[in-house]
Design a protein around this motif. Structure first.
Motif, PDB file in Angstrom:
ATOM      1  N   ASN A 101      80.831   9.967 -12.532  1.00 42.54           N
ATOM      2  CA  ASN A 101      81.094  11.399 -12.750  1.00 42.54           C
ATOM      3  C   ASN A 101      80.085  12.047 -13.697  1.00 42.54           C
ATOM      4  O   ASN A 101      80.324  13.142 -14.213  1.00 42.54           O
ATOM      5  CB  ASN A 101      82.505  11.591 -13.310  1.00 42.54           C
ATOM      6  N   HIS A 102      78.964  11.309 -13.925  1.00 41.72           N
ATOM      7  CA  HIS A 102      77.891  11.836 -14.784  1.00 41.72           C
ATOM      8  C   HIS A 102      78.391  12.174 -16.190  1.00 41.72           C
ATOM      9  O   HIS A 102      78.000  13.174 -16.782  1.00 41.72           O
ATOM     10  CB  HIS A 102      77.229  13.057 -14.143  1.00 41.72           C
ATOM     11  N   TYR A 103      79.277  11.330 -16.714  1.00 44.59           N
ATOM     12  CA  TYR A 103      79.742  11.392 -18.107  1.00 44.59           C
ATOM     13  C   TYR A 103      80.508  12.681 -18.436  1.00 44.59           C
ATOM     14  O   TYR A 103      80.577  13.080 -19.599  1.00 44.59           O
ATOM     15  CB  TYR A 103      78.553  11.252 -19.076  1.00 44.59           C
ATOM     16  N   ASN A 104      81.099  13.296 -17.427  1.00 43.96           N
ATOM     17  CA  ASN A 104      81.809  14.559 -17.683  1.00 43.96           C
ATOM     18  C   ASN A 104      82.975  14.383 -18.650  1.00 43.96           C
ATOM     19  O   ASN A 104      83.318  15.295 -19.405  1.00 43.96           O
ATOM     20  CB  ASN A 104      82.327  15.153 -16.362  1.00 43.96           C
ATOM     21  N   GLY A 105      83.610  13.214 -18.657  1.00 44.44           N
ATOM     22  CA  GLY A 105      84.736  12.988 -19.537  1.00 44.44           C
ATOM     23  C   GLY A 105      84.352  12.797 -20.995  1.00 44.44           C
ATOM     24  O   GLY A 105      85.219  12.710 -21.863  1.00 44.44           O
ATOM     25  N   LEU A 106      83.063  12.718 -21.271  1.00 39.74           N
ATOM     26  CA  LEU A 106      82.609  12.496 -22.643  1.00 39.74           C
ATOM     27  C   LEU A 106      82.123  13.779 -23.308  1.00 39.74           C
ATOM     28  O   LEU A 106      81.616  13.733 -24.428  1.00 39.74           O
ATOM     29  CB  LEU A 106      81.470  11.457 -22.663  1.00 39.74           C
ATOM     30  N   HIS A 107      82.230  14.889 -22.612  1.00 35.83           N
ATOM     31  CA  HIS A 107      81.758  16.148 -23.193  1.00 35.83           C
ATOM     32  C   HIS A 107      82.819  16.757 -24.104  1.00 35.83           C
ATOM     33  O   HIS A 107      84.005  16.488 -23.977  1.00 35.83           O
ATOM     34  CB  HIS A 107      81.396  17.134 -22.077  1.00 35.83           C
ATOM     35  N   VAL A 123      84.703   2.699 -17.206  1.00 35.06           N
ATOM     36  CA  VAL A 123      83.279   2.910 -17.501  1.00 35.06           C
ATOM     37  C   VAL A 123      82.530   3.299 -16.241  1.00 35.06           C
ATOM     38  O   VAL A 123      81.689   4.204 -16.238  1.00 35.06           O
ATOM     39  CB  VAL A 123      82.675   1.638 -18.138  1.00 35.06           C
ATOM     40  N   ARG A 124      82.855   2.609 -15.126  1.00 34.00           N
ATOM     41  CA  ARG A 124      82.184   2.892 -13.859  1.00 34.00           C
ATOM     42  C   ARG A 124      82.469   4.321 -13.404  1.00 34.00           C
ATOM     43  O   ARG A 124      81.579   5.022 -12.906  1.00 34.00           O
ATOM     44  CB  ARG A 124      82.641   1.875 -12.812  1.00 34.00           C
ATOM     45  N   ARG A 125      83.718   4.780 -13.584  1.00 34.58           N
ATOM     46  CA  ARG A 125      84.072   6.146 -13.177  1.00 34.58           C
ATOM     47  C   ARG A 125      83.334   7.189 -14.027  1.00 34.58           C
ATOM     48  O   ARG A 125      82.901   8.224 -13.517  1.00 34.58           O
ATOM     49  CB  ARG A 125      85.585   6.342 -13.273  1.00 34.58           C
ATOM     50  N   GLU A 126      83.195   6.912 -15.330  1.00 34.19           N
ATOM     51  CA  GLU A 126      82.483   7.860 -16.196  1.00 34.19           C
ATOM     52  C   GLU A 126      81.024   8.000 -15.761  1.00 34.19           C
ATOM     53  O   GLU A 126      80.475   9.104 -15.717  1.00 34.19           O
ATOM     54  CB  GLU A 126      82.553   7.401 -17.661  1.00 34.19           C
ATOM     55  N   ARG A 127      80.402   6.873 -15.433  1.00 30.17           N
ATOM     56  CA  ARG A 127      79.003   6.932 -14.983  1.00 30.17           C
ATOM     57  C   ARG A 127      78.887   7.659 -13.646  1.00 30.17           C
ATOM     58  O   ARG A 127      77.970   8.448 -13.438  1.00 30.17           O
ATOM     59  CB  ARG A 127      78.441   5.515 -14.869  1.00 30.17           C
ATOM     60  N   ASP A 151      71.795  16.536 -21.455  1.00 23.26           N
ATOM     61  CA  ASP A 151      71.584  17.977 -21.282  1.00 23.26           C
ATOM     62  C   ASP A 151      70.857  18.308 -19.982  1.00 23.26           C
ATOM     63  O   ASP A 151      71.068  19.371 -19.386  1.00 23.26           O
ATOM     64  CB  ASP A 151      70.800  18.549 -22.467  1.00 23.26           C
ATOM     65  N   ASN A 152      69.948  17.408 -19.528  1.00 28.34           N
ATOM     66  CA  ASN A 152      69.142  17.685 -18.337  1.00 28.34           C
ATOM     67  C   ASN A 152      69.465  16.735 -17.190  1.00 28.34           C
ATOM     68  O   ASN A 152      68.615  16.453 -16.340  1.00 28.34           O
ATOM     69  CB  ASN A 152      67.650  17.580 -18.678  1.00 28.34           C
ATOM     70  N   LEU A 153      70.692  16.272 -17.162  1.00 29.94           N
ATOM     71  CA  LEU A 153      71.089  15.272 -16.175  1.00 29.94           C
ATOM     72  C   LEU A 153      70.900  15.768 -14.746  1.00 29.94           C
ATOM     73  O   LEU A 153      70.259  15.114 -13.915  1.00 29.94           O
ATOM     74  CB  LEU A 153      72.557  14.892 -16.421  1.00 29.94           C
ATOM     75  N   GLN A 154      71.447  16.949 -14.432  1.00 32.55           N
ATOM     76  CA  GLN A 154      71.373  17.482 -13.071  1.00 32.55           C
ATOM     77  C   GLN A 154      69.939  17.771 -12.654  1.00 32.55           C
ATOM     78  O   GLN A 154      69.546  17.551 -11.502  1.00 32.55           O
ATOM     79  CB  GLN A 154      72.233  18.750 -12.970  1.00 32.55           C
ATOM     80  N   GLN A 155      69.146  18.267 -13.576  1.00 30.90           N
ATOM     81  CA  GLN A 155      67.750  18.579 -13.278  1.00 30.90           C
ATOM     82  C   GLN A 155      66.968  17.323 -12.897  1.00 30.90           C
ATOM     83  O   GLN A 155      66.166  17.333 -11.951  1.00 30.90           O
ATOM     84  CB  GLN A 155      67.102  19.250 -14.490  1.00 30.90           C
TER      85      GLN A 155
END
Length: 653
Positions: A556-562, A550-554, A507-511
């Motif tokens: 991209n800051h896990y955007n594909g897991l939302h 897995v590397r791409r998901e990390r 939830d606070n990844l960008q911050q």
């Protein structure tokens, strides 16, 4: 000044909150803050309370809860394992101090009742302050720490008969004193047998039913009811309410609910104890103390010097090391919190006058105020008094991490922090951890883990672990506001250090990235990625493709897991969670001399994960290894099994 009851309580709370905050800044015990609040609120200063007796009565319930908590902490295995020091050095210290102070008071012209009160109050030391300082300094498990704890343990036991005897002494004449004490002893035995039976067969079943109801309110209310009901039973028999509460706590201390009971009772105990110490402070006559301030200083010096000498004398008589004996005396030379309890009880029963009570309280306040300083420097002073070389001597609070460099700092030593530390240890990577949970620190330090009490949001704490030379800072606690403060401090004072932050969600990844974190690991999403990796591997997807995804998901800051369906969260029963516990084997412990494979620990469903022997740590020890005295055995299991295993290691079957 006339105020209504609400205004009186509000003003008293305001004074207490301000003083506690101030005393915490000054690193002084909260007990002293309550005493000073009582002095200010009492007749000596502004006299804001119209009916101080009601405050005193409510405060007495704090003594009941304090003795209940003391009973919970009372451990038969620990007492038996340390019985030679407890009933040797501890008993000798209390008896010798009582006799010497009693003789001095009688020689000074006091009657025997007042002399007994003074000697009882001065014979005791501050368990709360000394244990807290030893825990923070990591000295609780060394020889002098164990010696101090043994003496404090016997002092805590001695409090109970003291609290019973004083009202009896006040209530009868010298002629029938023996018969009164005999009647109290018989009543005490009857109550002891009754409460032992209730505690062994009835209370565990009651709490089993309460635990199955899964109601926090019901558990708390039942705990309070048990403490007050047992106190009322002993009161009906003409004994101290504190005795009943102590016995109830002692019985429940052997149950699996011990830690939960202690956590539930603590807020009530602390608040009511605060009221009690406020009522004690109100009895301090500032005018009388100020008129005799020179005598107060003189008495404090005499008490400190006399207790240091007597404690080391008894310790040396029981063949303790000379330096350890002096160090224990220096750590325990103050008057303790139970000294205030005895003084208040004696004043209530007119065993002493107000002037003597004020002097006792004054001695307690001054001696307890300087206790942290004495505990921190006990080793240095002890080496001087023992006439040892001071070339290599350092104060106990010196910075032991001043030579650390290129190390890892773990902020938060919960489950995540401890898991990280284990892998760092396997790779021989130097690390140090910070945490603010005293129980966790005590357990970890018992196993010689490099963890220390301190709030990572304070730059002084970070500097104490050499933040400027660290290669990596791991923020392992799940509190975004605190994490942002730590990131800011690290960026200012150690810009070269990498910062890894653990969060529960993203939830606070960008911050966190914007604040300066180099990596943010949301554990929920990382767990999902690991699960998906195994699923794809067992489904025939090539390993290279799995790693790439897995590397791409990390990246991209896990955007594909939302985007998922949320449901009610399930909270696991914490009583079934396995945890580590360190057990120090004394010279007479059952397990000393036995091999691990000769102990039936697997049958008790616990695992030995390591042994600390001197400066050497043995990870996953061989079953053929023989245990030695002073070994620290680290065992893993659920709470109730760990407690049984500790009892088995110390006592045997």
């Amino acid at each position: 000044m006339e105020l209504n009851l609400f205004a009186e309580i509000l003003l008293l709370l305001l004074i207490s909150v301000f003083l506690i905050a101030l005393f915490r800044r000054l690193k002084l015990a909260p007990i002293l803050a309550y005493l000073v609040a009582g002095v200010i609120a009492g007749p000596s200063v502004i006299n804001i309370l119209s009916d101080a007796k009601e405050i005193s009565f409510v405060g007495e319930l704090g003594i009941v809860f304090l003795l209940f908590s003391l009973g919970l902490e009372f451990s038969f295995p620990r007492l038996i394992a340390m019985r030679h020091m407890v009933f040797g050095v501890g008993c000798g210290q209390v008896v010798l101090t009582l006799l010497v102070i009693l003789a001095i008071c009688l020689f000074s012209g006091y009657d025997w009742q007042a002399a007994l009160v003074v000697s009882c109050a001065i014979a005791l030391s501050s368990t709360a302050i000394v244990i807290k300082q030893l825990t923070e300094n990591g000295k609780l498990q060394n020889k002098r720490g164990q010696l101090a704890v043994s003496i404090l343990l016997f002092q805590d036991l001695a409090v109970v008969p003291m609290l019973i005897a004083l009202p009896i002494i006040a209530g009868g004449s010298d002629a029938d004193l023996a018969s009164s004490l005999l009647a109290a002893l018989i009543n005490g035995l009857l109550v002891f047998v009754l409460l032992i039976a209730v505690g062994k067969w009835l209370l565990p079943r009651i709490f089993n039913e309460i635990a199955q109801a899964r109601s926090d309110e019901l558990f708390v209310l039942t705990t309070i009811l048990v403490a007050l009901l047992t106190a009322a039973i002993t009161h009906l028999f003409g004994l101290s309410m504190a005795l009943g509460a102590f016995l109830a706590g002692m019985m429940l201390g052997e149950s699996q609910y011990k830690h939960q009971l202690e956590a539930d009772i603590r807020p009530f105990r602390d608040i009511l104890m605060g009221l009690f110490f406020i009522s004690v402070g109100m009895q301090l006559d500032i005018a009388l103390v100020w008129a005799s301030v020179h005598w107060l200083v003189f008495i404090v010096v005499i008490v400190l010097a006399l207790k240091v000498f007597l404690i080391q004398l008894v310790a040396r008589f029981f063949k303790q090391n000379k330096t350890d004996a002096w160090a224990s005396g220096i750590m325990l030379c103050q008057m303790g919190e139970f000294g205030f309890v005895i003084a208040a009880l004696a004043l209530e029963h007119t065993l002493i006058d107000k002037h003597l009570a004020s002097m006792l309280i004054g001695v307690g306040v001054v001696s307890m105020a300087i206790t942290p300083y004495l505990v921190n420097r006990a080793s240095l002073f002890a080496q001087f008094l023992a006439r040892q070389s001071l070339v290599d001597a350092k104060p106990d609070n010196s910075n032991e991490h001043s030579n650390l460099s290129n190390h890892v700092i773990i902020c938060g030593f919960g489950r995540v922090g401890q898991i990280v530390s284990r892998f760092l240890k396997l790779e021989s990577i130097p690390y140090v951890a910070l945490d603010v949970d005293p129980t966790r620190i005590h357990e970890a330090k018992a196993a010689y883990e490099p963890v220390h009490f301190g709030d990572a949001r304070k730059i002084e704490i970070l500097k104490s672990v050499n933040i400027h030379a660290a290669r990596l800072v791991i923020i392992a606690f799940d509190d975004i506001a605190k994490a942002l403060v730590v990131i800011d401090l690290v960026k200012k004072h150690a810009p070269a250090a990498k910062i890894l932050v653990r969060t529960r969600t993203d939830d606070n990844l960008q911050q966190l990235f914007a604040a300066g974190a180099d990596e943010v690991i949301p554990e929920t999403l990382e767990g999902s990625l690991m699960l998906v990796s195994h699923v794809m591997l067992h489904s025939g997807v090539p390993v290279k493709r799995i790693f790439g995804r897995v590397r791409r998901e990390r990246k991209n800051h896990y955007n594909g897991l939302h985007g998922f369906y949320r449901g009610d969260s399930y909270k696991q029963n914490e009583r079934e969670i396995e945890y580590l516990h360190a057990v120090t084997l004394t010279e007479r412990a059952f397990a000393v001399g036995l091999k691990l494979n000769e102990l039936d620990l697997p049958l008790r469903r616990v695992e030995v994960t390591g042994i600390r022997r001197g400066d050497k740590e043995i990870i996953n020890p061989d079953p053929d290894i023989a245990l030695e005295a002073q070994d620290v055995v680290i065992i893993l299991g659920v709470p109730r099994r760990v407690e049984r295993a500790e009892r088995y290691l110390l006592e045997g079957a």
